[in-house]
Motif scaffolding. Structure first.
Motif, PDB file in Angstrom:
ATOM      1  N   GLN A  76       0.864  -1.170   0.000  1.00 16.90           N
ATOM      2  CA  GLN A  76       0.000   0.000   0.000  1.00 16.90           C
ATOM      3  C   GLN A  76       0.904   1.224   0.000  1.00 16.90           C
ATOM      4  OE1 GLN A  76      -3.293  -0.046  -0.326  1.00 16.90           O
ATOM      5  NE2 GLN A  76      -3.385   2.150  -0.360  1.00 16.90           N
TER       6      GLN A  76
ATOM      7  N   ARG B  40       1.655   5.325  -0.172  1.00 15.35           N
ATOM      8  CA  ARG B  40       1.036   6.577   0.275  1.00 15.35           C
ATOM      9  C   ARG B  40       1.945   7.740  -0.073  1.00 15.35           C
ATOM     10  NH1 ARG B  40      -0.358   6.471   6.426  1.00 15.35           N
ATOM     11  NH2 ARG B  40       1.892   6.522   6.412  1.00 15.35           N
ATOM     12  N   ILE B  41       1.352   8.763  -0.608  1.00 19.86           N
ATOM     13  CA  ILE B  41       2.065  10.010  -0.834  1.00 19.86           C
ATOM     14  C   ILE B  41       1.347  11.072  -0.021  1.00 19.86           C
ATOM     15  CG2 ILE B  41       2.737  11.754  -2.516  1.00 19.86           C
ATOM     16  CD1 ILE B  41       2.717   9.582  -4.647  1.00 19.86           C
ATOM     17  N   ILE B  42       2.096  11.751   0.834  1.00 16.96           N
ATOM     18  CA  ILE B  42       1.527  12.809   1.670  1.00 16.96           C
ATOM     19  C   ILE B  42       2.176  14.126   1.260  1.00 16.96           C
ATOM     20  CG2 ILE B  42       1.151  13.641   4.019  1.00 16.96           C
ATOM     21  CD1 ILE B  42       1.645  10.735   4.960  1.00 16.96           C
TER      22      ILE B  42
ATOM     23  N   THR C 143      -2.344  19.612   4.362  1.00 15.94           N
ATOM     24  CA  THR C 143      -1.836  18.320   3.910  1.00 15.94           C
ATOM     25  C   THR C 143      -2.911  17.595   3.107  1.00 15.94           C
ATOM     26  OG1 THR C 143      -2.595  17.118   5.861  1.00 15.94           O
ATOM     27  CG2 THR C 143      -0.396  18.077   5.977  1.00 15.94           C
ATOM     28  N   THR C 144      -2.444  16.701   2.275  1.00 14.14           N
ATOM     29  CA  THR C 144      -3.345  15.806   1.571  1.00 14.14           C
ATOM     30  C   THR C 144      -2.640  14.464   1.417  1.00 14.14           C
ATOM     31  OG1 THR C 144      -4.773  15.507  -0.359  1.00 14.14           O
ATOM     32  CG2 THR C 144      -2.632  16.516  -0.754  1.00 14.14           C
ATOM     33  N   LEU C 145      -3.414  13.403   1.413  1.00 16.84           N
ATOM     34  CA  LEU C 145      -2.875  12.052   1.350  1.00 16.84           C
ATOM     35  C   LEU C 145      -3.475  11.320   0.155  1.00 16.84           C
ATOM     36  CD1 LEU C 145      -1.495   9.487   2.666  1.00 16.84           C
ATOM     37  CD2 LEU C 145      -3.657   9.164   3.860  1.00 16.84           C
ATOM     38  N   THR C 146      -2.620  10.674  -0.626  1.00 21.55           N
ATOM     39  CA  THR C 146      -3.063   9.824  -1.729  1.00 21.55           C
ATOM     40  C   THR C 146      -2.549   8.422  -1.460  1.00 21.55           C
ATOM     41  OG1 THR C 146      -2.987  11.665  -3.290  1.00 21.55           O
ATOM     42  CG2 THR C 146      -2.944   9.438  -4.223  1.00 21.55           C
ATOM     43  N   SER C 147      -3.444   7.436  -1.466  1.00 17.80           N
ATOM     44  CA  SER C 147      -3.064   6.033  -1.281  1.00 17.80           C
ATOM     45  C   SER C 147      -3.268   5.272  -2.586  1.00 17.80           C
ATOM     46  CB  SER C 147      -3.911   5.381  -0.188  1.00 17.80           C
ATOM     47  OG  SER C 147      -3.659   5.986   1.052  1.00 17.80           O
ATOM     48  N   PHE C 148      -2.424   4.262  -2.807  1.00 18.66           N
ATOM     49  CA  PHE C 148      -2.516   3.473  -4.033  1.00 18.66           C
ATOM     50  C   PHE C 148      -1.890   2.105  -3.810  1.00 18.66           C
ATOM     51  CE2 PHE C 148       1.276   6.013  -3.928  1.00 18.66           C
ATOM     52  CZ  PHE C 148       2.290   5.147  -4.299  1.00 18.66           C
TER      53      PHE C 148
END
Length: 149
Positions: A39, A41-43, A65-70
């Motif tokens: 998993q 994550r880019i924060i 902040t923002t979080l993208t998970s992939f």
């Protein structure tokens, strides 16, 4: 559930953290295991304000902040044969799916007991490549691919 790779956190290592203009990062070889799903994550952090006076000895930071998970899946180390075809009476063709840069050995058998070395592929050009056997004259046979020489 445990982190296996991370760049430095900007709140603890402002100089070593990945810059907001970066477009890529290289994960060191051997960090991720083959045939696994991770998993990612880019924060993203954007510091909007810093306050060093409100509470003596403490630093206050306002940030957005923002979080993208992939999902991040690595290729399996086990090569596979697929898409068999017999384009002519003495040719047999199939697709090998593996990992670019690896070495593979193609073996053939008529009885699944005794295997004969047919082809060695050194430094595979891509993750998937076609193998054409020019001397496939038997009406039936078995083929397998092995990682390595």
């Amino acid at each position: 559930g445990q982190p296996v790779f991370s760049t430095p956190n900007p709140s603890t290592d402002h100089e070593g953290a990945l810059r907001g203009t970066a477009t890529s990062i290289t994960i060191p070889a051997g960090t991720l295991q083959l045939g696994r799903t991770y998993q990612g994550r880019i924060i993203f952090f954007k510091i909007l304000g810093v306050d060093t006076t409100q509470y003596p000895g403490a630093v206050g930071v306002t940030m957005a902040t923002t979080l993208t998970s992939f999902p991040l899946a690595t290729l399996s180390s086990a090569p596979r044969l697929s898409l068999p075809a017999k384009p002519s009476t003495n040719e047999f063709r199939f697709l090998v799916q593996g990992i670019a840069g690896q070495n593979y050995t193609i073996e053939g058998s008529s009885n699944l007991v005794h295997w004969n070395h047919l082809i060695r592929i050194t430094n595979a050009p891509t993750d998937s490549f076609t193998v054409l056997l020019n001397h496939a004259t038997n009406s039936h046979g078995f083929f397998r691919v092995k990682l390595g020489p």
